[in-house]
Design an enzyme around this catalytic site. Structure first.
Site, PDB file in Angstrom:
ATOM      1  N   ARG A  48       0.859  -1.183   0.000  1.00  0.00           N
ATOM      2  CA  ARG A  48       0.000   0.000   0.000  1.00  0.00           C
ATOM      3  C   ARG A  48       0.889   1.224   0.000  1.00  0.00           C
ATOM      4  O   ARG A  48       1.905   1.241   0.709  1.00  0.00           O
ATOM      5  CB  ARG A  48      -0.846   0.068   1.283  1.00  0.00           C
ATOM      6  CG  ARG A  48      -1.815  -1.052   1.472  1.00  0.00           C
ATOM      7  CD  ARG A  48      -2.213  -1.156   2.933  1.00  0.00           C
ATOM      8  NE  ARG A  48      -1.063  -1.508   3.777  1.00  0.00           N
ATOM      9  CZ  ARG A  48      -1.055  -1.474   5.104  1.00  0.00           C
ATOM     10  NH1 ARG A  48      -2.114  -1.074   5.759  1.00  0.00           N
ATOM     11  NH2 ARG A  48       0.020  -1.822   5.787  1.00  0.00           N
TER      12      ARG A  48
ATOM     13  N   CYS B 182      -4.187   2.191  -8.461  1.00  0.00           N
ATOM     14  CA  CYS B 182      -4.406   0.744  -8.457  1.00  0.00           C
ATOM     15  C   CYS B 182      -5.877   0.352  -8.447  1.00  0.00           C
ATOM     16  O   CYS B 182      -6.354  -0.251  -9.411  1.00  0.00           O
ATOM     17  CB  CYS B 182      -3.686   0.133  -7.265  1.00  0.00           C
ATOM     18  SG  CYS B 182      -1.925   0.501  -7.285  1.00  0.00           S
TER      19      CYS B 182
ATOM     20  N   PHE C 206     -11.378  -0.922   5.796  1.00  0.00           N
ATOM     21  CA  PHE C 206     -11.942  -0.577   4.487  1.00  0.00           C
ATOM     22  C   PHE C 206     -13.454  -0.391   4.532  1.00  0.00           C
ATOM     23  O   PHE C 206     -14.168  -0.677   3.579  1.00  0.00           O
ATOM     24  CB  PHE C 206     -11.514  -1.583   3.403  1.00  0.00           C
ATOM     25  CG  PHE C 206     -10.191  -1.173   2.805  1.00  0.00           C
ATOM     26  CD1 PHE C 206      -9.056  -1.119   3.596  1.00  0.00           C
ATOM     27  CD2 PHE C 206     -10.079  -0.787   1.484  1.00  0.00           C
ATOM     28  CE1 PHE C 206      -7.836  -0.695   3.083  1.00  0.00           C
ATOM     29  CE2 PHE C 206      -8.859  -0.357   0.959  1.00  0.00           C
ATOM     30  CZ  PHE C 206      -7.741  -0.310   1.758  1.00  0.00           C
TER      31      PHE C 206
HETATM   32  C1  UGA Z   1      -4.020  -0.706  -3.008  1.00  0.00           C
HETATM   33  C2  UGA Z   1      -4.127  -1.986  -2.173  1.00  0.00           C
HETATM   34  O1  UGA Z   1      -4.629  -1.666  -0.878  1.00  0.00           O
HETATM   35  C3  UGA Z   1      -2.759  -2.677  -2.041  1.00  0.00           C
HETATM   36  O2  UGA Z   1      -2.891  -3.883  -1.332  1.00  0.00           O
HETATM   37  C4  UGA Z   1      -2.236  -2.954  -3.447  1.00  0.00           C
HETATM   38  O3  UGA Z   1      -0.968  -3.560  -3.414  1.00  0.00           O
HETATM   39  C5  UGA Z   1      -2.126  -1.650  -4.207  1.00  0.00           C
HETATM   40  O4  UGA Z   1      -3.420  -1.021  -4.280  1.00  0.00           O
HETATM   41  C6  UGA Z   1      -1.606  -1.945  -5.573  1.00  0.00           C
HETATM   42  O5  UGA Z   1      -2.297  -2.601  -6.344  1.00  0.00           O
HETATM   43  O6  UGA Z   1      -0.447  -1.626  -5.864  1.00  0.00           O
HETATM   44  P1  UGA Z   1      -3.209   1.790  -2.478  1.00  0.00           P
HETATM   45  O7  UGA Z   1      -3.590   2.131  -3.885  1.00  0.00           O
HETATM   46  O8  UGA Z   1      -1.915   2.266  -1.923  1.00  0.00           O
HETATM   47  O9  UGA Z   1      -3.183   0.195  -2.280  1.00  0.00           O
HETATM   48  O10 UGA Z   1      -4.359   2.402  -1.583  1.00  0.00           O
HETATM   49  P2  UGA Z   1      -5.430   1.868  -0.511  1.00  0.00           P
HETATM   50  O11 UGA Z   1      -4.894   2.029   0.854  1.00  0.00           O
HETATM   51  O12 UGA Z   1      -5.973   0.564  -0.911  1.00  0.00           O
HETATM   52  O13 UGA Z   1      -6.556   2.984  -0.705  1.00  0.00           O
HETATM   53  C7  UGA Z   1      -7.207   3.126  -1.960  1.00  0.00           C
HETATM   54  C8  UGA Z   1      -8.273   4.196  -1.897  1.00  0.00           C
HETATM   55  O14 UGA Z   1      -9.368   3.763  -1.120  1.00  0.00           O
HETATM   56  C9  UGA Z   1      -7.833   5.524  -1.309  1.00  0.00           C
HETATM   57  O15 UGA Z   1      -8.331   6.565  -2.131  1.00  0.00           O
HETATM   58  C10 UGA Z   1      -8.492   5.554   0.056  1.00  0.00           C
HETATM   59  O16 UGA Z   1      -8.768   6.855   0.494  1.00  0.00           O
HETATM   60  C11 UGA Z   1      -9.771   4.788  -0.225  1.00  0.00           C
HETATM   61  N1  UGA Z   1     -10.369   4.152   0.974  1.00  0.00           N
HETATM   62  C12 UGA Z   1      -9.692   3.202   1.670  1.00  0.00           C
HETATM   63  C13 UGA Z   1     -11.655   4.516   1.355  1.00  0.00           C
HETATM   64  O17 UGA Z   1     -12.302   5.376   0.727  1.00  0.00           O
HETATM   65  N2  UGA Z   1     -12.212   3.902   2.448  1.00  0.00           N
HETATM   66  C14 UGA Z   1     -11.557   2.961   3.155  1.00  0.00           C
HETATM   67  O18 UGA Z   1     -12.137   2.440   4.136  1.00  0.00           O
HETATM   68  C15 UGA Z   1     -10.259   2.607   2.766  1.00  0.00           C
END
Ligand code: UGA
Length: 476
Positions: free
Chosen positions: A156, A269, A258
């Site tokens: 992440r 991603c 999440f």
């Molecule tokens: C995501 C995955 O979580 C990783 O496991 C994966 O390796 C990565 O993509 C990838 O494919 O390389 P990342 O893009 O860093 O990681 O971000 P996340 O932490 O998953 O968050 C994604 C989005 O969801 C963000 O915009 C965040 O604000 C949003 N989010 C997250 C929510 O709106 N609500 C939540 O409860 C959690």
């Protein structure tokens, strides 16, 4: 045992992986076609914001275990080559663009020396549709002694170093899914310290390994859109989605992570992986099975429109209105603005004619690129000065911790939309703010009795979105 390793593509994934492999004691060379990026990394400068990465990079460089190049010929004597190339969404559809990956595989194959036995290992880490490894393998395996395996990466942003060095699991994809495949032992030797720490390691076929990654991201996206769909119900029934999320998250089978409702997911991603998964299913003739992912995407996009609607509910016509957006990055602890919900909403407000000011602790470059330098202010207090409406769209710690009293003294009109469900709305209301939040019917207030602190325990009528008053006790 020290191994000679190359990492091809030193973007987010590759750069962190290269530095992490050097940290494990290997001799690592990172390659990228972007000479500027290579120069920055070689000089010990992180080309992106990632906590802990620059220290790791500098440690590797100082120890002489890490270097960077643009020249494929410099990779020839490495034994293990990791492919960390980006697989963005195609310009002409929903599928993944594999052109960088394919070009890298061909360029690598052209410099690999022929070796007796299975002595050269190429390890794909990029996120790819099922079937990619099987299609790429012959291009690698035409070189005697070279073999391909797939080892998806789950890091992440914001936790990249920790996720690389202490992952939840390691997934190895080899054709035949056999533990005794020599590739398994070779990669075990690379990851030895991680495995010794007890990290589970799963060996499976190429396609399963590829599907693990896209399924994981699609599941996470679905979980977020699920709670955001519930948030839409909360908005029309007057419920608070944070209450619902807290309670359902206590069920172990559901889990609390999440389930943060708000302006939705973005980044490099989740959105593109979701679309690529759907596109790949359609190509295999099972599009219907994953058709719900289209809805997951739609719920996510709707949250962005909803924030703009809320702004209109508060201000009417947005033309000429002074609006401040707190946050531009797609999530906190990152300077990444790819498909950022915050920046997307900011662009829509700008389009509607708002006099916009955006701030973010790290994402200045990305925000300026999209919105223009004149819209950006690095200082939070300066950004708040004179605002008629504030939108919190990326939950950086410094925005979560804003003091409503102090912020009120800066703005022209105390109105705030909490797009990430992170503020203590009753506290903001007590300081005279009119608040709106996605999915928080009960915590909303209409124009409050400006500035009058509400005594502890006093019930205040809070109209729901249908105007139905609900008595909400204000906590002490
Ligand atoms: C995501 C995955 O979580 C990783 O496991 C994966 O390796 C990565 O993509 C990838 O494919 O390389 P990342 O893009 O860093 O990681 O971000 P996340 O932490 O998953 O968050 C994604 C989005 O969801 C963000 O915009 C965040 O604000 C949003 N989010 C997250 C929510 O709106 N609500 C939540 O409860 C959690």
């Amino acid at each position: 045992m020290t191994q000679r390793i190359s990492v091809i593509g030193v973007g987010y994934l590759g750069a962190v992986h290269a530095a992490a492999m050097a940290e494990l004691g290997h001799d690592v060379i990172g390659l990228d076609v972007d000479a500027e990026r290579v120069a920055a990394l070689q000089a010990g400068r992180a080309p992106f914001h990632e906590p802990g990465f620059e220290e790791l990079l500098r440690r590797g460089l100082a120890a002489g275990r890490l270097r960077f190049t643009t020249d494929y010929a410099a990779l020839a004597d490495a034994e293990v080559h990791f492919l960390g190339l980006g697989t963005p969404q195609r310009a002409d559809g929903l599928g993944a663009d594999l052109s960088h990956l394919e070009a890298a595989v061909d360029a690598l194959a052209a410099v690999l020396p022929a070796r007796a036995g299975a002595r050269t290992l190429v390890v794909g880490k990029s996120t790819v549709p099922a079937g990619t490894a099987r299609a790429l393998a012959p291009r690698i395996e035409q070189v005697p002694g070279a073999a391909l395996m797939w080892n998806p990466e789950f890091l992440r942003e914001g936790f990249a170093v920790q996720d690389t060095l202490a992952p939840d699991r390691l997934v190895y994809g080899v054709p035949g899914a056999a533990e005794e495949d020599p590739r398994v032992g070779m990669l075990d030797a690379v990851y030895a310290p991680i495995l010794e720490a007890g990290t589970p390691r799963l060996v499976m076929g190429y396609e399963a390994a590829e599907l693990v990654k896209v399924s994981a991201n699609a599941f996470l996206a679905t979980k977020i859109s699920f709670i955001n769909a519930v948030a839409e119900m909360c908005e029309v029934t007057g419920a608070d989605v944070t209450d619902v999320a807290r309670a359902i998250g206590m069920d172990d089978r559901i889990g609390a992570k999440f389930l943060r409702a708000g302006v939705g997911f973005g980044g490099g991603c989740l959105p593109k992986d979701l679309r690529a998964f759907l596109s790949s299913a359609e190509q295999h003739g099972v599009g219907e099975a994953l058709g719900f992912l289209r809805e997951v995407d739609a719920v996510n996009q709707r949250r962005r429109s909803r924030v703009v609607e809320l702004a209109r509910e508060l201000l009417g016509d947005l033309a000429g209105r002074r609006i401040t957006v707190l946050g531009a990055a797609f999530k906190p602890d990152s300077d990444d603005v790819r498909d950022s919900p915050a920046l997307d909403v900011a662009a829509r407000l700008l389009e509607a004619g708002a006099e916009l000011v955006v701030t973010d602790p790290e994402a200045e470059a990305g925000a300026v690129r999209r919105l223009g330098a004149e819209r950006f202010t690095a200082d939070t207090e300066q950004a708040l000065a004179g605002a008629e409406l504030v939108l919190l769209l990326t939950e950086w710690g410094e925005y979560r911790d804003l003091d409503p009293e102090r912020a009120r003294a800066l703005v022209a009109s105390p109105r705030i939309i909490d797009g990430r469900s992170v503020l203590d709305l009753p506290a903001w209301q007590r300081s005279g703010w009119t608040t709106r939040a996605l999915g928080r019917g009960e915590a909303r207030s209409v124009p409050s009795r400006a500035g009058r602190p509400v005594p502890a325990g006093e019930a205040r009528p809070v109209p729901s979105s249908e105007g139905r008053p609900a008595a909400v006790p204000v906590p002490a």
